[in-house]
Each structure stands twice: as C-alpha cells, then as structure tokens.
Design a protein around this motif. Sequence first.
Motif, short mmCIF file in Angstrom:
data_model
loop_
_atom_site.label_atom_id
_atom_site.label_comp_id
_atom_site.label_asym_id
_atom_site.label_seq_id
_atom_site.Cartn_x
_atom_site.Cartn_y
_atom_site.Cartn_z
N ILE A 42 -14.21 -30.19 8.85
CA ILE A 42 -13.60 -31.33 9.21
C ILE A 42 -11.99 -31.82 9.20
O ILE A 42 -11.41 -31.59 10.02
CB ILE A 42 -14.31 -32.73 8.91
N ARG A 43 -11.96 -30.90 7.78
CA ARG A 43 -10.64 -31.34 7.63
C ARG A 43 -9.63 -30.31 8.09
O ARG A 43 -8.21 -30.55 8.25
CB ARG A 43 -10.20 -31.43 5.94
N GLU A 44 -10.14 -28.97 8.24
CA GLU A 44 -8.86 -28.03 8.24
C GLU A 44 -8.44 -28.11 9.96
O GLU A 44 -8.48 -26.62 10.81
CB GLU A 44 -9.29 -26.45 7.44
N GLU A 45 -10.27 -28.66 10.95
CA GLU A 45 -10.87 -28.31 12.03
C GLU A 45 -10.91 -26.72 12.97
O GLU A 45 -10.11 -26.57 13.83
CB GLU A 45 -8.97 -29.35 12.94
N VAL A 46 -11.85 -26.56 12.04
CA VAL A 46 -11.81 -25.44 12.34
C VAL A 46 -13.79 -25.46 12.85
O VAL A 46 -14.47 -26.26 12.20
CB VAL A 46 -12.14 -24.61 11.08
N ARG A 47 -14.02 -24.60 13.48
CA ARG A 47 -15.15 -24.54 14.27
C ARG A 47 -16.23 -24.17 13.27
O ARG A 47 -16.63 -23.73 12.13
CB ARG A 47 -15.90 -23.66 14.95
N VAL A 48 -18.11 -24.64 13.12
CA VAL A 48 -19.00 -24.34 11.96
C VAL A 48 -20.02 -23.67 13.23
O VAL A 48 -20.16 -25.18 13.82
CB VAL A 48 -18.82 -25.83 11.58
N THR A 49 -20.72 -23.51 12.55
CA THR A 49 -22.01 -22.52 13.22
C THR A 49 -23.36 -23.53 12.10
O THR A 49 -22.67 -22.82 10.73
CB THR A 49 -22.15 -21.45 13.43
N PHE A 50 -24.19 -23.31 12.66
CA PHE A 50 -25.76 -23.60 11.63
C PHE A 50 -27.18 -23.65 12.57
O PHE A 50 -27.07 -23.79 13.76
CB PHE A 50 -25.82 -24.92 10.85
N GLY A 51 -27.93 -23.49 11.77
CA GLY A 51 -29.16 -23.33 12.53
C GLY A 51 -29.73 -25.07 12.48
O GLY A 51 -29.35 -25.92 11.72
N TYR A 52 -30.51 -25.20 13.32
CA TYR A 52 -30.75 -27.32 13.56
C TYR A 52 -32.38 -26.96 13.81
O TYR A 52 -32.94 -26.12 15.03
CB TYR A 52 -30.09 -27.92 14.22
N GLU A 53 -33.03 -27.51 13.15
CA GLU A 53 -34.42 -27.57 14.16
C GLU A 53 -34.53 -29.30 14.38
O GLU A 53 -34.47 -30.71 13.37
CB GLU A 53 -35.45 -28.07 12.26
N ALA A 54 -34.79 -29.68 15.56
CA ALA A 54 -34.43 -30.76 16.08
C ALA A 54 -36.01 -31.22 16.02
O ALA A 54 -37.17 -31.01 15.18
CB ALA A 54 -35.13 -30.39 17.65
N ARG A 55 -36.32 -33.10 15.92
CA ARG A 55 -37.74 -33.33 15.41
C ARG A 55 -38.71 -33.30 16.11
O ARG A 55 -39.53 -33.67 14.83
CB ARG A 55 -36.83 -35.55 16.05
N GLY A 56 -39.08 -32.54 17.75
CA GLY A 56 -39.97 -31.84 17.37
C GLY A 56 -40.72 -30.70 16.85
O GLY A 56 -41.19 -29.77 17.43
N GLY A 57 -39.41 -30.24 16.49
CA GLY A 57 -39.64 -28.71 15.62
C GLY A 57 -39.10 -27.53 15.67
O GLY A 57 -39.12 -26.19 15.49
N GLU A 58 -37.94 -27.49 17.56
CA GLU A 58 -37.77 -26.45 17.99
C GLU A 58 -36.51 -26.00 17.35
O GLU A 58 -35.60 -27.31 16.71
CB GLU A 58 -37.26 -26.94 19.36
#
Length: 318
Positions: free
Chosen positions: A149-165
Amino acid sequence: MSDTTARILQLLGLLQSRPVWTGPELAERLGVTTRSVRRDVERLRDLGYPVQASQGVGGGYQLGAGRALPPLLLDSEEAVAVAVCLRLAAGGTVAGVGEAAVRTMAKLDQVLPARLRAQVAAVQQSTITLEYNPVTVDPAALLALAHGIREEVRVTFGYEARGGERTERRIEPYRLAATGRRWYLMAFDLDREDWRTFRLDRMENVEVGTWRFKPRDAPDAEEYIRRSVTHGAYESTARLRMAVNAETMQKMVPRSVGTVTPVDDESCILEIGAEDLDMMASHLPRFGVDFVVLDPPELREALQRVADRISRIAATTA
C-alpha cells in the motif's frame, strides 16, 4: 546521571521533537558551544542513532531512520501510554504479537521508575479484557500488504473463499481495516477488474512484487469495507426498516455488523449480517425497537420460530 549523559539525552529529545535543528540552535537550547554539540552528536552516533548533518540553507542536524534499534527515549506520559497499549496488544488479533507484547512489557517494567510503574499498574488492575475469540492473522502478511500500500506495488496471494474455493489473486492494495475480530484488505482485483475486499486470515503466500501502479479513483475505503464486511462476512444478511431514527440506531449497531441508512426523522434502514437467520432473529429483539422485515422473507419464519420457542420456555414450569 552525569551532566554529559543528561545533555546527550536532552539532545536526543530535541532531535526527536522536530525534523531539523541547526548547530547554533542546539547549542543555545543546551547551553553549550557548537563544538560541544558536534561531540555530543558523535556520541549519539556511537550509540547507534543515525544523526545526519547537512550544509547550506535549510541544513542542520536531523535524526534519520537507523538499521539498528538503539535505546528509545520516552517522557513520563509516553512511557505510561506505551505500557498500557502493550497490555492491550497482548490480546490482539495479529499472530505472535501477544507474546511479543508480554516480553516487551516485562522489559519496560524493569526500567520504569516506581512512580510510573504504579500508574501503569493502576490502569492494568482496573481493566479487564473480555474474550471475544479473535481470528489471528500472519504478521508477515500484514506487513507485506502494508508495504504494498505504501509503495504502491502489486501484490499476489492465494485466497480461500467462504465456500472453500481456492484462487490465486493479483491485486493493487489500497487500504487495510481492522474490526473487532478480523483484518480486511480493500484492493483492486486485476483479473476481475473491480474492487474487492479480502479477509487476511484467508490469505496465504502473500508476496509483494516490483510492478508499481498508479492509484485509481477509488470508492470511500471506510464505507466500502464496512458494507463489504456486513454483506460478505456473514452467511445471512437482512434489510430491516427500523422504527427509530438513524442516529439512535447507529449507537446500537457496531459498524462491523450492520449499516444504517436514514429514511426520515422516525425510521431508518438497517442492513445487518449474522451466521444464520435464527441467530439474527434471536438478537434483533434486543434492540428494543419495532421493525419490518424487508428482506429476506425467511427471516420472518425464523422470528416466528424464535417466538414460539420463547413462548414454550416461558410456559414451562419446574
């Protein structure tokens, strides 16, 4: 404490109080010569404080950010404030921070004067912490997102939705928000080309890239996250017309649970979330306010079930 040590501490306090001091200004405040100021600055540098010096108009001495963590100078009010905040942080929502806070409290307690230790103890002894089962998050992920946020650079991550996807996300991070139980990120999802809110405890492998982005025109962060939390964090949501004005209703509903929209001087719309409709039906009467269910119709059935249950309990005798 020797005069020299006291003067160095005073010099450190002055450097922390404003960005730049000239040599003559410091000499006047300390009651010494500019040569003594230069010697004291060197002593601070030996202790690990990165005191920078610049020449010319607007130049002078300033305290920079150092690689090492040298001794921290706090006045009485600051020391008490830090100790109290550490006490609260000991039960925080960031994984590992509670243990670190306890260790830091122990270290600070060893160096606090008796008078200040008594003030901190008075606050701690008169305060209780109610358990609310917070959802902890990875501090490394939190710091990585804050950096993005501070440096205004892109971020990637894995994410688990509420349904488990599980999905891989590429985002432009915009704001972090902490509620009573969870941390949230507001970001622009590059693959979905829209704004999204993510729960930090559902992220994994958070990585900050090197691709910088130009900030987009964004919705109001507080309002967006608040509405996303209300509608996205709970299994069930509802819209109700409450027979009370918005100002009164807002005092009864935490922002992490519901949003209130004024209708007129005597009513408002409440959008609220809960884990299930029966739980919602059990809590709504506690407001002590008449209401009409606008959506969903199933909430009316849940209210009837709860009312029937209460009637049976009230009619039961030992």
